[in-house]
Design an enzyme around this catalytic site. Sequence first.
Site, PDB file in Angstrom:
ATOM      1  N   GLU A  45       0.996  -1.249  -0.058  1.00 54.39           N
ATOM      2  CA  GLU A  45       0.248  -0.034  -0.080  1.00 54.39           C
ATOM      3  C   GLU A  45       0.867   1.187   0.078  1.00 54.39           C
ATOM      4  OE1 GLU A  45      -3.166   0.246  -0.281  1.00 54.39           O
ATOM      5  OE2 GLU A  45      -3.987  -1.829   0.242  1.00 54.39           O
TER       6      GLU A  45
ATOM      7  N   THR B 228      -0.598  -4.803   4.942  1.00 55.80           N
ATOM      8  CA  THR B 228      -0.018  -5.337   4.046  1.00 55.80           C
ATOM      9  C   THR B 228       1.658  -5.036   3.923  1.00 55.80           C
ATOM     10  OG1 THR B 228      -1.993  -4.825   2.592  1.00 55.80           O
ATOM     11  CG2 THR B 228       0.305  -4.745   1.486  1.00 55.80           C
TER      12      THR B 228
ATOM     13  N   ARG C 295      10.201  17.343  -4.150  1.00 54.36           N
ATOM     14  CA  ARG C 295      10.530  15.857  -4.382  1.00 54.36           C
ATOM     15  C   ARG C 295      11.604  15.495  -5.471  1.00 54.36           C
ATOM     16  NH1 ARG C 295       8.192  16.446  -0.319  1.00 54.36           N
ATOM     17  NH2 ARG C 295       6.331  15.670   0.274  1.00 54.36           N
TER      18      ARG C 295
ATOM     19  N   HIS D  64       2.891  16.778   5.981  1.00 51.26           N
ATOM     20  CA  HIS D  64       3.347  16.928   4.625  1.00 51.26           C
ATOM     21  C   HIS D  64       4.940  17.119   4.717  1.00 51.26           C
ATOM     22  CE1 HIS D  64       2.533  18.080   0.160  1.00 51.26           C
ATOM     23  NE2 HIS D  64       3.530  17.048   0.361  1.00 51.26           N
TER      24      HIS D  64
ATOM     25  N   THR E 179      11.202   3.229  -0.067  1.00 56.18           N
ATOM     26  CA  THR E 179      11.005   4.419  -0.397  1.00 56.18           C
ATOM     27  C   THR E 179      11.792   5.291   0.372  1.00 56.18           C
ATOM     28  OG1 THR E 179       9.355   6.235  -0.344  1.00 56.18           O
ATOM     29  CG2 THR E 179       9.224   4.473   1.229  1.00 56.18           C
ATOM     30  N   ASP E 180      12.212   6.442  -0.396  1.00 54.35           N
ATOM     31  CA  ASP E 180      13.073   7.603   0.459  1.00 54.35           C
ATOM     32  C   ASP E 180      12.137   8.117   1.578  1.00 54.35           C
ATOM     33  OD1 ASP E 180      11.366   9.144  -1.224  1.00 54.35           O
ATOM     34  OD2 ASP E 180      12.643  10.385  -2.073  1.00 54.35           O
ATOM     35  N   GLU E 181      10.975   7.876   1.718  1.00 50.08           N
ATOM     36  CA  GLU E 181       9.919   8.652   2.518  1.00 50.08           C
ATOM     37  C   GLU E 181      10.288   8.116   3.994  1.00 50.08           C
ATOM     38  OE1 GLU E 181       5.879   9.466   1.807  1.00 50.08           O
ATOM     39  OE2 GLU E 181       6.200   8.989  -0.415  1.00 50.08           O
TER      40      GLU E 181
ATOM     41  N   SER F  84       5.011   2.371   8.038  1.00 48.28           N
ATOM     42  CA  SER F  84       4.913   1.221   7.712  1.00 48.28           C
ATOM     43  C   SER F  84       5.941   0.524   6.720  1.00 48.28           C
ATOM     44  CB  SER F  84       3.453   0.667   6.983  1.00 48.28           C
ATOM     45  OG  SER F  84       3.512   1.425   5.681  1.00 48.28           O
ATOM     46  N   LYS F  85       6.491   1.233   5.792  1.00 45.13           N
ATOM     47  CA  LYS F  85       7.631   0.992   4.894  1.00 45.13           C
ATOM     48  C   LYS F  85       8.919   0.896   5.875  1.00 45.13           C
ATOM     49  CE  LYS F  85       7.671   0.230   1.172  1.00 45.13           C
ATOM     50  NZ  LYS F  85       7.680  -1.126   0.417  1.00 45.13           N
TER      51      LYS F  85
ATOM     52  N   TYR G  43       2.053   5.425   6.103  1.00 41.63           N
ATOM     53  CA  TYR G  43       2.585   4.854   4.898  1.00 41.63           C
ATOM     54  C   TYR G  43       4.157   4.601   5.064  1.00 41.63           C
ATOM     55  CZ  TYR G  43       5.333   4.467   0.700  1.00 41.63           C
ATOM     56  OH  TYR G  43       5.929   4.073  -0.417  1.00 41.63           O
ATOM     57  N   SER G  44       4.866   5.957   5.291  1.00 42.61           N
ATOM     58  CA  SER G  44       6.257   5.724   5.519  1.00 42.61           C
ATOM     59  C   SER G  44       6.617   4.867   6.657  1.00 42.61           C
ATOM     60  CB  SER G  44       7.113   7.157   5.416  1.00 42.61           C
ATOM     61  OG  SER G  44       6.551   7.989   6.536  1.00 42.61           O
TER      62      SER G  44
END
Length: 358
Positions: A84, A100, A224, A294, A134-136, A163-164, A160-161
């Site tokens: 995700e 996920t 970005r 953000h 991801t770079d996040e 979880s990654k 999101y970041s």
Amino acid sequence: MKRILVTGGAGFIGSAVVRQLIDETEATVINADALTYAGNLESLGPARDHPRHRFEQVDIRDRAAVERLFRDHRPDAVMHLAAESHVDRSIEGPAAFVETNVTGTQNLLEAARAHWEGFEGAARDRFRFHHVSTDEVYGDLGPDEPPFSEQTPYAPSSPYSASKAASDHLVRAWHQTYGLPILITNCSNNYGPYQFPEKLIPLMILNAVEGRSLPVYGNGENIRDWLYVEDHARALRLVLENGRVGRTYNIGGRCERANLKVVQTVCQILNRLCPHPDYAYERLIEFVPDRPGHDRRYAIDDSRIARELGWAPKESFESGLEKTVQWYLDNQQWLDRVRTGEYRAWMETNYRHRVMEK
């Protein structure tokens, strides 16, 4: 590597990887995808029906289904892209991202470990588990801070970041604890053909053509680094083939742009390729309330992959964006099929307080 398992192979980046593997190698590709809203077999193009392509509809949250994948297909390598990935969706519903991206990755790691431990000799030495991130995960950069390197501490800002980041830590732990031969890559913002149209660039293209508002968060100064998806797929293949086990590689497009500048560039290309009879597309730009948490700026130091593996992006931002805009203008049928009721419901939810029509 004769058999490569690609998770998330019907998604935006995953489908680019699958297309390249089929077109440019002799590998058999086992494509495992849950076919959620962002998964689309049409994104595979001719690779979908190629005799070396095997599709399995599998949700990586299903441990038994994941274990069956390894038993049935006996892959020599895993390229794990299933995730995700949309920050705005993670703010609205973080649980799916944990399930996920964290639990799903743990299921894959355990199945891959059991599979790898059953190998002997050259097959065991050859196996790789390549985790695509991801770079996040690195968090936020100030305007004058140096770009993210592989040594930058993790400081994720969104569900999101986070979880990654958790999944990255799990992959490293399986290497350190069990010896699983892993590789990790952290990429910057991808763009290009077949991207689901809730992301910034395709959303701007489609809204502009339809005469809708071009919503830009905050003042549009969030920065970005932009990476053309085909360049990213080439880098992922190179890392899988030649990367050092246990190593992390950052992959960037060498192209920092503020979000407002990205939207303005899309408008300028559309003014040439698809001019509106009454106005320039920049007229549709509208600043809307910023999203929570953000990050201000992402930037990538890709000197490791350049130095060790000889990789560099082929596309500039301008050349890649021109190709992207033209692709969306030429593929209305694909767009019509992916912009389903679920997509429209999400856009209504995410922008319910924002004006989307002009």
